[in-house]
Design a protein around this motif. Structure first.
Motif, short mmCIF file in Angstrom:
data_model
loop_
_atom_site.label_atom_id
_atom_site.label_comp_id
_atom_site.label_asym_id
_atom_site.label_seq_id
_atom_site.Cartn_x
_atom_site.Cartn_y
_atom_site.Cartn_z
N PHE A 90 64.44 27.40 -6.56
CA PHE A 90 65.39 26.53 -7.27
C PHE A 90 64.75 25.23 -7.73
CE2 PHE A 90 68.20 29.49 -5.31
CZ PHE A 90 69.40 29.43 -5.97
N GLU A 91 63.47 25.06 -7.46
CA GLU A 91 62.76 23.82 -7.80
C GLU A 91 63.52 22.61 -7.26
OE1 GLU A 91 62.36 24.37 -12.18
OE2 GLU A 91 60.22 24.50 -11.74
N LEU A 92 63.85 22.66 -5.98
CA LEU A 92 64.61 21.57 -5.37
C LEU A 92 63.74 20.34 -5.18
CD1 LEU A 92 66.54 23.53 -2.58
CD2 LEU A 92 67.34 22.93 -4.88
N ASP A 93 64.34 19.19 -5.42
CA ASP A 93 63.66 17.91 -5.22
C ASP A 93 63.99 17.29 -3.88
OD1 ASP A 93 62.59 17.52 -8.08
OD2 ASP A 93 64.73 17.85 -8.43
N ILE A 94 65.17 17.63 -3.35
CA ILE A 94 65.67 17.02 -2.11
C ILE A 94 66.28 18.11 -1.25
CG2 ILE A 94 67.26 15.31 -1.11
CD1 ILE A 94 67.13 13.92 -3.94
N VAL A 95 65.96 18.09 0.04
CA VAL A 95 66.56 19.00 1.01
C VAL A 95 67.56 18.20 1.84
CG1 VAL A 95 66.15 20.42 3.05
CG2 VAL A 95 64.53 20.48 1.13
N GLN A 96 68.82 18.62 1.80
CA GLN A 96 69.89 17.94 2.55
C GLN A 96 70.26 18.80 3.75
OE1 GLN A 96 73.20 16.45 0.21
NE2 GLN A 96 74.66 16.98 1.82
N LEU A 97 70.09 18.26 4.95
CA LEU A 97 70.30 19.00 6.18
C LEU A 97 71.61 18.56 6.83
CD1 LEU A 97 66.65 18.77 7.55
CD2 LEU A 97 67.70 20.68 6.30
N HIS A 98 72.51 19.52 7.02
CA HIS A 98 73.87 19.21 7.49
C HIS A 98 74.14 19.73 8.90
CE1 HIS A 98 77.14 17.27 5.23
NE2 HIS A 98 76.37 17.44 4.17
N GLY A 99 73.13 20.22 9.59
CA GLY A 99 73.37 20.80 10.90
C GLY A 99 72.83 19.94 12.03
N GLN A 100 72.26 20.61 13.04
CA GLN A 100 71.72 19.92 14.22
C GLN A 100 70.19 19.92 14.18
OE1 GLN A 100 73.87 18.39 16.34
NE2 GLN A 100 75.44 19.10 14.89
N GLU A 101 69.62 19.91 13.01
CA GLU A 101 68.16 19.97 12.86
C GLU A 101 67.50 18.79 13.58
OE1 GLU A 101 70.33 21.68 9.32
OE2 GLU A 101 70.32 19.69 10.27
N ASN A 102 66.42 19.09 14.32
CA ASN A 102 65.73 18.01 15.03
C ASN A 102 64.52 17.53 14.24
OD1 ASN A 102 63.47 19.75 15.64
ND2 ASN A 102 64.65 20.60 17.35
N ASP A 114 55.22 19.86 1.31
CA ASP A 114 54.50 18.80 0.60
C ASP A 114 53.08 18.69 1.13
OD1 ASP A 114 53.81 16.57 -0.85
OD2 ASP A 114 55.19 15.21 0.16
N PRO A 115 52.06 18.91 0.28
CA PRO A 115 52.13 18.97 -1.19
C PRO A 115 52.03 20.36 -1.78
CG PRO A 115 49.88 18.52 -0.54
CD PRO A 115 50.68 18.69 0.74
N ASP A 116 51.85 21.39 -0.96
CA ASP A 116 51.49 22.70 -1.49
C ASP A 116 52.59 23.37 -2.29
OD1 ASP A 116 49.01 22.46 -0.32
OD2 ASP A 116 49.59 23.48 1.52
N ILE A 117 53.86 23.23 -1.86
CA ILE A 117 54.95 23.94 -2.51
C ILE A 117 55.78 23.02 -3.40
CG2 ILE A 117 57.11 25.21 -2.09
CD1 ILE A 117 55.75 26.31 0.45
N ARG A 118 56.13 21.85 -2.92
CA ARG A 118 56.94 20.90 -3.69
C ARG A 118 56.45 19.49 -3.40
NH1 ARG A 118 59.29 21.39 -8.46
NH2 ARG A 118 61.19 20.14 -8.69
N PRO A 119 55.43 19.03 -4.12
CA PRO A 119 54.88 17.70 -3.87
C PRO A 119 55.96 16.62 -4.00
CG PRO A 119 53.44 18.94 -5.33
CD PRO A 119 54.70 19.74 -5.20
N GLY A 120 55.99 15.74 -3.02
CA GLY A 120 56.93 14.62 -3.07
C GLY A 120 58.35 14.96 -2.70
N VAL A 121 58.60 16.16 -2.18
CA VAL A 121 59.96 16.54 -1.81
C VAL A 121 60.54 15.53 -0.82
CG1 VAL A 121 59.28 18.02 0.13
CG2 VAL A 121 61.41 18.49 -1.10
N LYS A 122 61.82 15.24 -0.95
CA LYS A 122 62.50 14.30 -0.07
C LYS A 122 63.44 15.06 0.86
CE LYS A 122 60.67 10.82 -2.29
NZ LYS A 122 59.53 10.08 -1.68
#
Length: 230
Positions: A90-102, A114-122
């Protein structure tokens, strides 16, 4: 102010939103959501069935390329490999995590992307808020994420259309910028303009602008944004 419109899914609705003064567009990859985004096979492999292919862009009415909105993927306790796959496809720029991720999972995810798949991903961590004590969760993620998203604590995961008491955020004294979310609707222009916090960098709108789950009232969104920007 960043304006994020979440819960997008319909092809023509997305094309119309691309032409507004919006900054981020959100896609929900949680299968229990009524706005869940599915995948399908196509001539380019596994890609969204409504997004442009990589390198393609929608056109405005005068045939100028539309602004490419930053794409946010919403995940709830998903497996890291699933997140990585969707960031790529999806060529996502930002990953939004809504669970209990640590933070260990978050650090590993960032290093994978970052950087191999999506450089600068937030990476943005959603925090559900009902009391000041809920904001204490932010301490765990300080320095591990790029943004927080403060949403209303409810039985579902976002998209409930209900506000929390924004004055609770006076207790947030972290250094990570945040997006204000939770039940913001067309009649909240004055409230949004009146809200002030040194770390607030934008707002997230979703269900209260919908005709149906995943289908936004473009005129309502356009009117709201025009008033906010002015």
């Amino acid at each position: 102010m960043i304006v994020k419109v979440c819960g997008m899914r319909d092809p023509e609705n997305i094309r119309a939103l691309e032409q507004l003064d919006v900054d981020w567009m959100g896609f929900v990859f949680w299968s229990e959501s009524p706005r869940y985004v599915s995948m399908l096979h196509s001539r380019a492999g596994i890609i969204p069935d409504y997004n442009p292919l990589p390198g393609e862009h929608f056109k405005n009415e005068d045939d100028r390329p539309a602004k490419r909105l930053k794409r946010v993927g919403v995940f709830v306790d998903d497996m890291p490999q699933n997140i990585v796959t969707r960031v790529y496809n999806f060529e996502l720029d930002i990953v939004q995590l809504h669970g209990q991720e640590n933070t260990t999972m978050i650090d590993n995810l960032r290093r994978t992307l970052d950087p191999d798949i999506r450089p600068g991903v937030k990476i943005m961590k959603a925090i559900s808020v009902a009391t000041e004590e809920d904001l204490q969760r932010c301490e765990e993620y300080e320095g591990a994420v790029d943004y927080f998203l403060f949403d209303t604590k409810c039985d579902s995961v976002g998209g409930g259309g209900k506000k929390f008491q924004w004055n609770l955020l006076e207790a947030y004294r972290g250094n990570t910028p945040f997006i204000l979310s939770g039940g913001i609707g067309p009649d909240d222009v004055a409230a949004v303009k009146a809200f002030s916090h040194p770390q607030c960098v934008g707002i997230d709108i979703n269900s209260r602008f919908e005709i149906a789950p995943g289908l936004k009232d473009i005129n309502a969104v356009a009117s709201f944004i025009k008033q906010i920007r002015n």
